[in-house]
Design an enzyme around this catalytic site. Structure first.
Site, PDB file in Angstrom:
ATOM      1  N   LYS A  49       0.817  -1.208   0.000  1.00 57.54           N
ATOM      2  CA  LYS A  49       0.000   0.000   0.000  1.00 57.54           C
ATOM      3  C   LYS A  49       0.856   1.266   0.000  1.00 57.54           C
ATOM      4  O   LYS A  49       0.376   2.326  -0.382  1.00 57.54           O
ATOM      5  CB  LYS A  49      -0.965   0.004   1.190  1.00 57.54           C
ATOM      6  CG  LYS A  49      -1.871  -1.224   1.300  1.00 57.54           C
ATOM      7  CD  LYS A  49      -2.540  -1.571  -0.006  1.00 57.54           C
ATOM      8  CE  LYS A  49      -3.502  -2.747   0.065  1.00 57.54           C
ATOM      9  NZ  LYS A  49      -2.915  -4.015   0.518  1.00 57.54           N
ATOM     10  N   TYR A 258     -11.629 -15.249   4.193  1.00 61.26           N
ATOM     11  CA  TYR A 258     -10.717 -14.132   4.458  1.00 61.26           C
ATOM     12  C   TYR A 258     -10.248 -14.124   5.911  1.00 61.26           C
ATOM     13  O   TYR A 258     -11.052 -14.152   6.848  1.00 61.26           O
ATOM     14  CB  TYR A 258     -11.403 -12.798   4.139  1.00 61.26           C
ATOM     15  CG  TYR A 258     -10.519 -11.606   4.415  1.00 61.26           C
ATOM     16  CD1 TYR A 258      -9.542 -11.230   3.504  1.00 61.26           C
ATOM     17  CD2 TYR A 258     -10.663 -10.866   5.581  1.00 61.26           C
ATOM     18  CE1 TYR A 258      -8.714 -10.148   3.762  1.00 61.26           C
ATOM     19  CE2 TYR A 258      -9.845  -9.773   5.838  1.00 61.26           C
ATOM     20  CZ  TYR A 258      -8.873  -9.421   4.925  1.00 61.26           C
ATOM     21  OH  TYR A 258      -8.061  -8.348   5.188  1.00 61.26           O
ATOM     22  N   TYR A 284      -2.468 -12.623   3.771  1.00 59.79           N
ATOM     23  CA  TYR A 284      -2.233 -12.426   2.330  1.00 59.79           C
ATOM     24  C   TYR A 284      -1.053 -13.257   1.795  1.00 59.79           C
ATOM     25  O   TYR A 284      -1.241 -14.185   0.999  1.00 59.79           O
ATOM     26  CB  TYR A 284      -1.980 -10.938   2.026  1.00 59.79           C
ATOM     27  CG  TYR A 284      -3.136 -10.050   2.367  1.00 59.79           C
ATOM     28  CD1 TYR A 284      -4.162  -9.820   1.450  1.00 59.79           C
ATOM     29  CD2 TYR A 284      -3.229  -9.427   3.608  1.00 59.79           C
ATOM     30  CE1 TYR A 284      -5.235  -9.000   1.753  1.00 59.79           C
ATOM     31  CE2 TYR A 284      -4.303  -8.602   3.929  1.00 59.79           C
ATOM     32  CZ  TYR A 284      -5.298  -8.393   2.998  1.00 59.79           C
ATOM     33  OH  TYR A 284      -6.351  -7.599   3.306  1.00 59.79           O
TER      34      TYR A 284
HETATM   35  C1  PLP Z   1      -3.610  -5.230   0.502  1.00 55.12           C
HETATM   36  C2  PLP Z   1      -2.668  -6.359   0.506  1.00 55.12           C
HETATM   37  C3  PLP Z   1      -2.609  -7.251  -0.586  1.00 55.12           C
HETATM   38  C4  PLP Z   1      -3.526  -7.179  -1.763  1.00 55.12           C
HETATM   39  O1  PLP Z   1      -3.251  -6.120  -2.633  1.00 55.12           O
HETATM   40  P1  PLP Z   1      -4.456  -5.532  -3.494  1.00 55.12           P
HETATM   41  O2  PLP Z   1      -3.844  -4.510  -4.344  1.00 55.12           O
HETATM   42  O3  PLP Z   1      -5.405  -4.957  -2.472  1.00 55.12           O
HETATM   43  O4  PLP Z   1      -5.105  -6.635  -4.238  1.00 55.12           O
HETATM   44  C5  PLP Z   1      -1.697  -8.269  -0.542  1.00 55.12           C
HETATM   45  N1  PLP Z   1      -0.888  -8.424   0.515  1.00 55.12           N
HETATM   46  C6  PLP Z   1      -0.918  -7.607   1.583  1.00 55.12           C
HETATM   47  C7  PLP Z   1      -0.001  -7.874   2.715  1.00 55.12           C
HETATM   48  C8  PLP Z   1      -1.811  -6.537   1.610  1.00 55.12           C
HETATM   49  O5  PLP Z   1      -1.845  -5.726   2.672  1.00 55.12           O
END
Ligand code: PLP
Length: 330
Positions: A49, A258, A284
């Site tokens: 991000k 999730y 993630y």
């Molecule tokens: C937000 C996030 C993602 C996913 O990225 P997107 O662009 O939202 O699809 C993957 N890994 C982590 C650790 C994240 O914080």
């Protein structure tokens, strides 16, 4: 054709490193594995991000915004990086978080508080359903808010990953690269990488591992990614059109849904920790690496392939999952 370009603010440190994963490669019997370390973007424990926010918040500064609003889950990495960026830029930050205030804040939520973010609890609404009402209220109080969408996934956020692929070109021989694998959840990373690949005319596959069923969403996730890739193409004046055939989204690794950690995530996290000394996260990257391991074991990725795993960050959430990770420490 000249494309529009945009400037980032300097909240992170780029380029992030690229490194080979030698032990993991050996353990899995090939393919050649590499990692792009966006967990090391340098802003408040890092993450993907930071790239998006660098562009989105520069645009907000240009418009003289004084307040940032965004939304996410209780352990949102996006919200933590937004809170840190807002602090660094002198902006007021409001986070709309799903769920209810826990007795003790941990992981990303603890950090949100340290960065001085104003937290609004939204119950079931973890994807920003309540943002516009909050923006209206803040404007009535004389603030000038910038709304950062869920996950930072708008055109500028996706554009940051077009830039990221250009950054990669300076770091790795991508002619021999066959796959880029990563966690896909709000779609900005995925859309940007698809667009960047097309603009650079590369042959590798952009393979997103779906993290979130998204069953409450109005638009199916694959359609959402395509729309964003097309919108971003328009935004920068590239004139490209993406269709279903251009999109690779693997939804075989959603597990129990999730944020629910299972055996595959635990295996991926512990393997990467023990063989490489690198921390993945429970929500993630642990799931995305489990997907990569699964694809290798099924032969969907071959021993002769060359794969870049895009580490998108998230390790601060590990501490909020201490219980799930304890049981399996053997
Ligand atoms: C937000 C996030 C993602 C996913 O990225 P997107 O662009 O939202 O699809 C993957 N890994 C982590 C650790 C994240 O914080």
């Amino acid at each position: 054709m000249s494309l529009k370009t945009f400037s980032p603010c300097t909240i992170g440190y780029f380029p992030t490193p690229v490194m080979p994963l030698l032990q993991l490669t050996q353990k899995l019997g090939g393919p050649e594995l590499w990692m792009k370390r966006d967990d090391l973007t340098g802003l408040a424990l890092g993450g993907n991000k930071t790239r998006k926010l660098a562009y989105i918040l520069q645009e907000a500064l240009d418009r003289h915004c004084d307040t940032v609003i965004t939304a996410g889950a209780i352990q949102s990495n996006h919200c933590r990086q937004t809170a840190a960026a807002a602090a660094a830029l002198g902006l007021e930050c409001h986070l709309v978080l799903g769920g209810h205030a826990p007795e003790t804040a941990t992981g990303n939520l603890l950090l949100d508080q340290l960065f001085g973010a104003n937290i609004h609890w939204a119950g079931q609404h973890r994807k920003g359903e309540d943002i516009s009402a909050l923006a209206t209220a803040l404007m009535q109080n004389g603030r000038k808010p910038c709304i950062v969408p869920y996950g930072g996934s708008n055109e500028l956020g996706a554009y940051s990953f077009v830039q990221a692929l250009e950054e990669l070109e300076t770091q790795l021989d991508t002619e021999s690269l066959t796959h880029i694998v990563f966690a896909s959840s709000s779609g900005g990373t995925h859309a940007g990488l698809m667009l960047g690949k097309a603009l650079l005319q590369k042959n590798y596959q952009i393979t997103g591992i779906s993290i979130d069923k998204g069953e409450t969403d109005e638009v199916p996730f694959d359609q959402h990614i395509l729309r964003l890739a097309n919108a971003t193409s328009d935004y920068i004046g590239a004139g490209l059109r993406f269709s279903q055939d251009d999109l690779i989204l693997n939804d075989q690794y959603l597990g129990e849904g999730y944020g629910v950690i299972g055996e595959p995530e635990i295996e991926a996290i512990t393997l990467t920790a023990r063989l490489e000394g690198i921390l993945l996260d429970p929500v993630y990257t642990g799931r995305a690496m489990a997907g990569l391991i699964g694809m290798i074991r099924k032969g969907e990725i071959a021993a002769g392939d060359k794969v870049l795993f895009w580490h998108t960050g998230g390790a601060p959430a590990l501490f909020a999952y201490a219980d799930a990770l304890q049981v399996h420490h053997a």
